[in-house]
Design a protein around this motif. Structure first.
Motif, PDB file in Angstrom:
ATOM      1  N   LYS A  95       0.821  -1.211   0.000  1.00 11.34           N
ATOM      2  CA  LYS A  95       0.000   0.000   0.000  1.00 11.34           C
ATOM      3  C   LYS A  95       0.859   1.268   0.000  1.00 11.34           C
ATOM      4  N   TRP A  97       3.558   1.692  -1.742  1.00 13.52           N
ATOM      5  CA  TRP A  97       3.951   1.973  -3.132  1.00 13.52           C
ATOM      6  C   TRP A  97       2.750   2.302  -4.009  1.00 13.52           C
ATOM      7  N   GLU A  98       1.588   1.840  -3.605  1.00 18.27           N
ATOM      8  CA  GLU A  98       0.369   2.251  -4.316  1.00 18.27           C
ATOM      9  C   GLU A  98       0.083   3.716  -4.042  1.00 18.27           C
ATOM     10  N   GLY A 101       2.460   6.197  -5.786  1.00 23.58           N
ATOM     11  CA  GLY A 101       2.369   6.251  -7.245  1.00 23.58           C
ATOM     12  C   GLY A 101       3.345   5.342  -7.961  1.00 23.58           C
ATOM     13  N   HIS A 102       4.145   4.591  -7.197  1.00 21.05           N
ATOM     14  CA  HIS A 102       5.155   3.755  -7.832  1.00 21.05           C
ATOM     15  C   HIS A 102       4.541   2.554  -8.567  1.00 21.05           C
ATOM     16  N   VAL A 103       3.482   1.965  -8.011  1.00 24.86           N
ATOM     17  CA  VAL A 103       2.878   0.800  -8.668  1.00 24.86           C
ATOM     18  C   VAL A 103       2.303   1.190 -10.023  1.00 24.86           C
ATOM     19  N   ALA A 104       1.676   2.334 -10.076  1.00 24.97           N
ATOM     20  CA  ALA A 104       1.031   2.750 -11.327  1.00 24.97           C
ATOM     21  C   ALA A 104       1.992   3.448 -12.288  1.00 24.97           C
ATOM     22  N   GLY A 105       2.988   4.171 -11.743  1.00 24.97           N
ATOM     23  CA  GLY A 105       3.738   5.043 -12.643  1.00 24.97           C
ATOM     24  C   GLY A 105       5.245   5.012 -12.566  1.00 24.97           C
ATOM     25  N   SER A 107       7.979   3.794 -14.003  1.00 24.13           N
ATOM     26  CA  SER A 107       8.345   3.026 -15.192  1.00 24.13           C
ATOM     27  C   SER A 107       9.255   3.834 -16.102  1.00 24.13           C
ATOM     28  N   ASN A 207       7.573  -1.254 -15.733  1.00 29.15           N
ATOM     29  CA  ASN A 207       7.694  -0.923 -14.317  1.00 29.15           C
ATOM     30  C   ASN A 207       9.019  -1.443 -13.764  1.00 29.15           C
ATOM     31  N   GLN A 211       9.387  -7.400  -7.959  1.00 28.53           N
ATOM     32  CA  GLN A 211       8.314  -8.024  -7.183  1.00 28.53           C
ATOM     33  C   GLN A 211       8.859  -9.217  -6.399  1.00 28.53           C
TER      34      GLN A 211
END
Length: 531
Positions: A95, A97-98, A101-105, A107, A207, A211
Motif C-alpha cells: 500500500k 507503493w500504491e 504512485g510507484h505501482v502505477a507510474g 516506469s 515498471n 516483485q
C-alpha cells in the motif's frame, strides 16, 4: 638525515625526489580495470560469467564505501542538530507503493529489437536523419546515449554515405530520443543491435520495481516489492520520528539504505545498476511560498561543500537546474550537482523541492493525519520537503575518478590514488625496515596494533622499501610509517607522505594522534580543546 638515507630507495638522496605531474585521461575501461585489479569492485557472480547490473565490493571497495557513508552520516546527522536518523525496512506494505504512485507510474519507456531480442530504454536511445547537403535523405542512424554519441552517429552516417556513393553530408546530425519518433520514422530507424531498419518495437512502459512474494502463499495477495527508493520509508515514519525525536520544523530525517530498480539496460559500470545504496534526507519545512527557496539553496551549498571536502575535483563538477518541463509532477524545483565521468557529464546528486505530495498521498491512502502542529503559531499544516539525495555507488565512482593520478617521482612514472585521508581505504601502512631484528619487528607490531584499534592499516614487511611505497601509492594509502634502526635508539619513526613523497621523523608515541587528526581533518589534540 642518516635515517632517511637508511630507508630510502637505493641510491636515492635523503631529500624527497622531485614529483612531476603528468596529464591523465581516464576512460571507463581504465576505471573498470583499475577497480578490479586493485580490489575495489568485482562483477557479481563472476565465476558464472557475471550477472548484469550487480556488483560486489572487494577489500578496498568495502572500505571506501564505508568511509563515504560514515562521512556523510557524520556531517549530515552528527554535526547538525536539525537532522535525525532512520533505518526503514527494504520491504514495506504494498500500500505504501500504491499511495506513492510507484505501482502505477514508476516506469521507463522500453523498446525491443525484434531480430536480436535486445531491450533498450527508449529515452536513452537516440536517432537521427542522415541527409546530404543537397537535401537527399539516405536513411536514419541510431546510437545509445553517451558522451561520444554525436561522433558515433557521424561515423555511421559516413559509412551510409559511402555505401550510397552520395555527396557531402549535412552536419551535424540532429539527434532525438526514440520516444519522439513518429510511427513513420520508427519504420525507418535501425536497431543498434542489427542495423536493420524497422526492427524496433514502439516504446511501452516498463515498471522498474522488483516483485517478491511474502508468506507461504504465492498469489496476488502476497505480492510485495523491494523498495525502489529509501524516501518513502522516511515519509511513512514522519509522525513517529518527529514525536520521539522531539524536533520542531525545520528538521530532517536522514537514511542510508539499499534500493532496487529493475533497470532495462544497466550500464556505465556501477553508475547505473539494479542494486544500489542511497543517502537521502527529507528536510521538512513550513508550506509558505517564501520559505522553500532559502532551504533549497542551503542544501545545494551544503552538499557541494561536503562533496569537495571528500576529494571530488571541483573542475569536474557542475550544476544543472531543471526547467519546468523537466520537473517531476510534484516538484517545485530541482537542481542536480553533476560530475564529468569518463563516459560524459551526468547527475551525481539531486536536491529537490518536493512540496507536500508524499505526506498528503500517504495521509489520504492510510487515513492517518500527517499534519504537523506548529505550537508557536497555533496552526496545523502538512509540511513541505527539501530532498537532497545521492547514490553511494555513483559517488564511489566519482571519488575514484577524482583520486586517480599519474606522476613522475625522481624520473620514474608512478600511478597513485590521491584519496583524502578520510576517504582512503587504508589510512597508513606500517613497514618494518628489516625482518631479521626481533626488537625492531616487535616495536613495529606494537605500532600497527595501536593504529589498528581505530583505523584500517596494513602491515607490509616484504620487499625493498621503495617497492613497498609504490604498492601503497597505488591503493591510495596517505602515510607509510617505517620503523628502522633509529627507532630503537630514539623512538622516532619515518612518516612518508604519499603525495609529496616527503619523509619526516616523528616520535612513535605521537603517530596515533597524527593519523587521527589527518583522518578527521582536525588539528592535533593538545589537551586544551575545552579552553
Amino acid at each position: 638525515a642518516g635515517s632517511l638515507r637508511a630507508i630510502a630507495d637505493d641510491a636515492a638522496p635523503a631529500a624527497a625526489p622531485e614529483v612531476k605531474s603528468l596529464a591523465v585521461e581516464l576512460g571507463m575501461e581504465d576505471v573498470v580495470s583499475l577497480c578490479k585489479r586493485r580490489g575495489f569492485v568485482f562483477q557479481s557472480s563472476e565465476i558464472y560469467n557475471g550477472f548484469n547490473g550487480f556488483y560486489d565490493y572487494g577489500p578496498l571497495g568495502v572500505e571506501l564505501k564505508k568511509n563515504i557513508k560514515d562521512s556523510w552520516w557524520r556531517n549530515v546527522v552528527y554535526r547538525r542538530e536539525d537532522v535525525t536518523g532512520l533505518d526503514s525496512s527494504i520491504i514495506a506494505s504494498p500500500k505504501v507503493w500504491e499511495a506513492s504512485g510507484h505501482v502505477a507510474g514508476f516506469s521507463d519507456p522500453m523498446v525491443d529489437c525484434k531480430e536480436s531480442k535486445m531491450r533498450y530504454r527508449a529515452d536513452q536511445l537516440f536517432f537521427g536523419k542522415v541527409e546530404t547537403k543537397d537535401g537527399d535523405v539516405l536513411g536514419y542512424v541510431s546510437v545509445m546515449e553517451d558522451g561520444e554519441m554525436a561522433k558515433e552517429a557521424e561515423k555511421k552516417a559516413e559509412k551510409m554515405r559511402k555505401s550510397a556513393q552520395a555527396g557531402a553530408l549535412k552536419l551535424p546530425i540532429e539527434l532525438k530520443e526514440l520516444t519522439e519518433a513518429s510511427e513513420e520514422e520508427l519504420e525507418l530507424i535501425p536497431s543498434p543491435a542489427t542495423g536493420k531498419p524497422g526492427s524496433l518495437t514502439p516504446p511501452r512502459a516498463f515498471n522498474l520495481m522488483f516483485q517478491t512474494q511474502v508468506g507461504a502463499m504465492s498469489d496476488a495477495s502476497s505480492t510485495a516489492y523491494l523498495r525502489p527508493e529509501t524516501a518513502q520509508g522516511i515519509f511513512v515514519n514522519f509522525k513517529t520520528t518527529q514525536a520521539v525525536a522531539r524536533t520542531k520544523l525545520p528538521f530532517g530525517i536522514a537514511q542510508i539504505g539499499k534500493a532496487f530498480r529493475n533497470e532495462i539496460t544497466p550500464r556505465n559500470f556501477i553508475f547505473r545498476s539494479r542494486e544500489f545504496e542511497q543517502m537521502e534526507v527529507e528536510y521538512f519545512i513550513p508550506p509558505e511560498d517564501d520559505v522553500w527557496q532559502e532551504h533549497h539553496q542551503a542544501w545545494i551549498d551544503f552538499s557541494w561543500s561536503w562533496l569537495t571536502s571528500i576529494g571530488l575535483r571541483e573542475d569536474l563538477m557542475g550544476k544543472d537546474v531543471h526547467k519546468d518541463d523537466g520537473l517531476a509532477h510534484y516538484a517545485r524545483a530541482c537542481t542536480d550537482i553533476t560530475f564529468k565521468f569518463p563516459f560524459g557529464e551526468s547527475e551525481l546528486q539531486g536536491v529537490a523541492a518536493r512540496g507536500n505530495y508524499d505526506l498528503t498521498a500517504h495521509s489520504e491512502a492510510s487515513g492517518k493525519n500527517q499534519e504537523y502542529f506548529d505550537e508557536a503559531n497555533k496552526r496545523k499544516f502538512v509540511p513541505h520537503v527539501i530532498e537532497p539525495s545521492i547514490g553511494v555507488e555513483r559517488l564511489f565512482l566519482a571519488v575514484v575518478c577524482s583520486a586517480y593520478d599519474e606522476d613522475e617521482v625522481g624520473g620514474e612514472k608512478r600511478s597513485v590514488m590521491r584519496f583524502t585521508p578520510e576517504m582512503a581505504p587504508v589510512k597508513a601502512a606500517v613497514l618494518p625496515l628489516v625482518k631479521n631484528k626481533p626488537e625492531l619487528m616487535e616495536m613495529a607490531r606494537k605500532l600497527h596494533d595501536k593504529l589498528a584499534a581505530n583505523h584500517n592499516v596494513q602491515w607490509d614487511q616484504g620487499g625493498a622499501i621503495g617497492r613497498r611505497y609504490r604498492r601503497q601509492d597505488e591503493i591510495g594509502t596517505p602515510y607509510c610509517i617505517t620503523v628502522d634502526f633509529d627507532t630503537l635508539e630514539d623512538g622516532t619513526v619515518t612518516v612518508r607522505d604519499r603525495d609529496s613523497t616527503e619523509q619526516t621523523r616523528l616520535h612513535i608515541k605521537d603517530v596515533p594522534e597524527f593519523i587521527r587528526s589527518a583522518v578527521e581533518g582536525e588539528a592535533q589534540d593538545d589537551g586544551e580543546w575545552w579552553k
